[in-house]
Write a protein that holds these residues in place. Structure first.
Motif, mmCIF file in Angstrom:
data_model
loop_
_atom_site.group_PDB
_atom_site.id
_atom_site.type_symbol
_atom_site.label_atom_id
_atom_site.label_comp_id
_atom_site.label_asym_id
_atom_site.label_seq_id
_atom_site.Cartn_x
_atom_site.Cartn_y
_atom_site.Cartn_z
ATOM 1 N N ASP A 16 80.457 62.235 88.453
ATOM 2 C CA ASP A 16 79.751 61.249 87.644
ATOM 3 C C ASP A 16 79.607 61.792 86.216
ATOM 4 O O ASP A 16 79.140 62.912 86.019
ATOM 5 N N PRO A 17 80.015 61.016 85.188
ATOM 6 C CA PRO A 17 79.921 61.513 83.810
ATOM 7 C C PRO A 17 78.539 62.026 83.428
ATOM 8 O O PRO A 17 78.414 62.963 82.635
ATOM 9 N N ALA A 18 77.487 61.443 84.004
ATOM 10 C CA ALA A 18 76.124 61.865 83.674
ATOM 11 C C ALA A 18 75.764 63.209 84.291
ATOM 12 O O ALA A 18 74.730 63.793 83.944
ATOM 13 N N HIS A 19 76.605 63.719 85.204
ATOM 14 C CA HIS A 19 76.304 64.975 85.895
ATOM 15 C C HIS A 19 77.365 66.047 85.654
ATOM 16 O O HIS A 19 77.434 67.030 86.396
ATOM 17 N N ARG A 20 78.155 65.868 84.629
ATOM 18 C CA ARG A 20 79.184 66.862 84.343
ATOM 19 C C ARG A 20 78.592 68.098 83.684
ATOM 20 O O ARG A 20 77.456 68.100 83.249
ATOM 21 N N ARG A 21 79.410 69.165 83.661
ATOM 22 C CA ARG A 21 79.005 70.461 83.104
ATOM 23 C C ARG A 21 77.884 71.113 83.903
ATOM 24 O O ARG A 21 77.073 71.862 83.374
ATOM 25 N N ARG A 22 77.838 70.803 85.186
ATOM 26 C CA ARG A 22 76.876 71.442 86.086
ATOM 27 C C ARG A 22 77.589 72.247 87.166
ATOM 28 O O ARG A 22 76.951 72.746 88.086
ATOM 29 N N GLY A 23 78.881 72.336 87.089
ATOM 30 C CA GLY A 23 79.637 73.093 88.088
ATOM 31 C C GLY A 23 79.888 72.340 89.373
ATOM 32 O O GLY A 23 80.258 72.960 90.381
ATOM 33 N N LEU A 24 79.734 71.007 89.351
ATOM 34 C CA LEU A 24 79.893 70.249 90.588
ATOM 35 C C LEU A 24 81.352 70.205 91.057
ATOM 36 O O LEU A 24 81.619 70.260 92.261
ATOM 37 N N ALA A 25 82.293 70.094 90.120
ATOM 38 C CA ALA A 25 83.704 70.090 90.523
ATOM 39 C C ALA A 25 84.075 71.419 91.179
ATOM 40 O O ALA A 25 84.779 71.457 92.198
ATOM 41 N N ARG A 26 83.587 72.516 90.606
ATOM 42 C CA ARG A 26 83.851 73.828 91.198
ATOM 43 C C ARG A 26 83.221 73.938 92.581
ATOM 44 O O ARG A 26 83.815 74.489 93.506
ATOM 45 N N ALA A 27 82.001 73.390 92.730
ATOM 46 C CA ALA A 27 81.327 73.453 94.026
ATOM 47 C C ALA A 27 82.097 72.678 95.089
ATOM 48 O O ALA A 27 82.242 73.127 96.236
ATOM 49 N N VAL A 28 82.593 71.501 94.719
ATOM 50 C CA VAL A 28 83.383 70.699 95.653
ATOM 51 C C VAL A 28 84.646 71.448 96.067
ATOM 52 O O VAL A 28 84.985 71.526 97.258
ATOM 53 N N MET A 29 85.347 72.020 95.096
ATOM 54 C CA MET A 29 86.585 72.731 95.414
ATOM 55 C C MET A 29 86.323 73.986 96.231
ATOM 56 O O MET A 29 87.098 74.333 97.117
ATOM 57 N N THR A 30 85.215 74.664 95.964
ATOM 58 C CA THR A 30 84.875 75.855 96.738
ATOM 59 C C THR A 30 84.629 75.510 98.202
ATOM 60 O O THR A 30 85.121 76.188 99.114
ATOM 61 N N ALA A 31 83.869 74.436 98.433
ATOM 62 C CA ALA A 31 83.589 74.034 99.809
ATOM 63 C C ALA A 31 84.873 73.645 100.538
ATOM 64 O O ALA A 31 85.094 74.025 101.707
ATOM 65 N N LEU A 32 85.742 72.901 99.866
ATOM 66 C CA LEU A 32 87.000 72.505 100.491
ATOM 67 C C LEU A 32 87.908 73.713 100.724
ATOM 68 O O LEU A 32 88.591 73.800 101.750
ATOM 69 N N ALA A 33 87.909 74.650 99.774
ATOM 70 C CA ALA A 33 88.735 75.851 99.926
ATOM 71 C C ALA A 33 88.284 76.684 101.118
ATOM 72 O O ALA A 33 89.111 77.244 101.854
ATOM 73 N N ARG A 34 86.987 76.797 101.326
ATOM 74 C CA ARG A 34 86.493 77.566 102.467
ATOM 75 C C ARG A 34 86.920 76.920 103.782
ATOM 76 O O ARG A 34 87.275 77.614 104.745
ATOM 77 N N ARG A 35 86.879 75.609 103.827
ATOM 78 C CA ARG A 35 87.331 74.930 105.033
ATOM 79 C C ARG A 35 88.820 75.161 105.245
ATOM 80 O O ARG A 35 89.281 75.406 106.372
ATOM 81 N N ALA A 36 89.599 75.095 104.168
ATOM 82 C CA ALA A 36 91.042 75.299 104.283
ATOM 83 C C ALA A 36 91.365 76.712 104.759
ATOM 84 O O ALA A 36 92.287 76.915 105.556
ATOM 85 N N LEU A 37 90.618 77.710 104.272
ATOM 86 C CA LEU A 37 90.817 79.077 104.735
ATOM 87 C C LEU A 37 90.573 79.184 106.237
ATOM 88 O O LEU A 37 91.307 79.875 106.953
ATOM 89 N N GLU A 38 89.566 78.495 106.720
ATOM 90 C CA GLU A 38 89.259 78.523 108.151
ATOM 91 C C GLU A 38 90.401 77.930 108.970
ATOM 92 O O GLU A 38 90.580 78.289 110.143
ATOM 93 N N GLU A 39 91.178 77.035 108.366
ATOM 94 C CA GLU A 39 92.295 76.421 109.069
ATOM 95 C C GLU A 39 93.589 77.214 108.890
ATOM 96 O O GLU A 39 94.649 76.781 109.349
ATOM 97 N N GLY A 40 93.503 78.351 108.191
ATOM 98 C CA GLY A 40 94.664 79.218 108.073
ATOM 99 C C GLY A 40 95.450 79.108 106.789
ATOM 100 O O GLY A 40 96.488 79.776 106.636
ATOM 101 N N ALA A 41 95.004 78.288 105.829
ATOM 102 C CA ALA A 41 95.721 78.171 104.555
ATOM 103 C C ALA A 41 95.466 79.410 103.696
ATOM 104 O O ALA A 41 94.444 80.084 103.835
ATOM 105 N N SER A 42 96.385 79.699 102.799
ATOM 106 C CA SER A 42 96.224 80.846 101.899
ATOM 107 C C SER A 42 96.603 80.522 100.467
ATOM 108 O O SER A 42 96.282 81.278 99.558
ATOM 109 N N ALA A 43 97.296 79.415 100.248
ATOM 110 C CA ALA A 43 97.750 79.031 98.913
ATOM 111 C C ALA A 43 97.248 77.628 98.596
ATOM 112 O O ALA A 43 96.968 76.832 99.499
#
Length: 346
Positions: free
Chosen positions: A284-311
């Motif tokens: 949401d434009p009103a909530h940018r620059r709070r690290g939310l995109a990074r938080a979303v990608m971090t959560a998804l990356a952790r799930r992907a690691l659990e499924e065996g992804a590395s790249a």
């Protein structure tokens, strides 16, 4: 022929080098005499009898160079050596990306794939022109146009530049035939673990597997889903080997309440073997620059690691500088670029 310039500058390329990656130096305007030079690096896609060279740059830009303006030229390696990130080739990345964004309907034209999804995104509504279509190019393009016309859709061809095995020659041929490059995007890759190791942020991220597709709140934040999502949109979003949706809920409103039922940030991830693809990361434009995109990608990356992804891989349009800066900060580097060419309008 081989043209030799003055001094140590030599043109060491000939028409026999068509199809190779070259670096040239040319006089900007030969009519003005010596003085201003510029360098061009790209794939030499043609050298016609009239003495004009055509180079296609990594970005997809086509440059025409009169032979008379050349002062130096040589062949160079097919692609610069990659210093960091996972090993990957164009063919593998293309297969993985196509499985992450599948059309509703598809048909083979030789090794090309014609894809349609009622117009939802160019990626799912374009001919993926990898390999040999099995017929001469002009006939293949006629079939592409007819196939999309039958579905009342504009005809697009997706082709790539910038890496070994990409389609610079095809891109130049499309431009020569009047096809217009409308959108270009970079395919970026990086290691998955560094993204997963980022601090999660103070806003909790909810994850949901694609069982029944993304929920209503996720779709309300997704900018491509204006109004009620059509079935073909949901089918594309749900497609992929292992699909996950992430969302960050709105903060509670003052005086109670849940602050609304539309998330302030969302993302989508498709896990496919060693690869995790990130897409639809929106805030949401009103909530940018709070690290939310990074938080979303971090959560998804952790799930992907659990499924065996590395790249990891993602696609970002070349003019989206804000997203490009975010992904560069997360360690993603450009592997190649792809382009959507639209057929000439009759």
């Amino acid at each position: 022929m081989e043209i030799t310039g003055a001094g140590r500058l030599e043109v060491r390329i000939t028409p026999l080098d068509v199809g190779k990656r070259v670096s040239i130096r040319r006089l900007v305007d030969p009519s003005e005499g010596p003085g201003t030079f510029t360098d061009v690096v790209g794939v030499l896609t043609s050298w016609d009898e009239g003495g004009v060279l055509v180079l296609t740059r990594r970005s997809g830009e086509v440059v025409r160079v009169p032979e008379t303006s050349l002062v130096a030229g040589k062949t160079v390696p097919a692609a610069p050596a990659r210093r960091r990130g996972p090993a990957a080739d164009f063919a593998e990345l293309t297969r993985v990306a196509s499985r992450a964004w599948q059309p509703v309907e598809s048909e083979r034209l030789g090794e090309w794939e014609l894809r349609a999804a009622s117009g939802f995104t160019r990626r799912a509504n374009s001919a993926l022109a990898v390999g040999d279509p099995g017929v001469p190019l002009d006939e293949a393009l006629d079939r592409v146009r007819s196939w999309y016309a039958e579905r009342s859709l504009p005809a697009y061809v997706q082709a790539a530049t910038g890496a070994a095995g990409t389609q610079e020659t095809l891109c130049a041929a499309l431009e020569e035939r009047g096809w217009t490059r409308e959108v270009s995007a970079d395919v970026r890759i990086g290691a998955l673990a560094p993204v997963a190791d980022l601090a999660p942020g103070r806003d909790p991220v909810a994850l949901a597997r694609s069982v029944g597709g993304p929920d209503g709140g996720w779709l309300r934040r997704y900018q491509r889903a204006s109004g009620d999502p059509a079935p073909h949109m949901l089918r594309v979003l749900e497609s992929g080997p292992s699909v996950w949706f992430a969302s960050v809920a709105a903060e509670p409103a003052e005086g109670g309440g849940d602050g609304g039922d539309t998330p302030v940030a969302i993302g989508r991830c498709v896990v496919d073997g060693r690869w995790a693809g990130f897409m639809a990361v929106e805030v949401d434009p009103a909530h940018r620059r709070r690290g939310l995109a990074r938080a979303v990608m971090t959560a998804l990356a952790r799930r992907a690691l659990e499924e065996g992804a590395s790249a990891a891989w993602l696609q970002v349009e070349t003019d989206n500088t804000a997203a490009g800066a975010l992904y560069a900060g997360l360690g993603f580097t450009t592997h190649h670029s792809y382009h959507h060419y639209r057929a000439p309008r009759d």
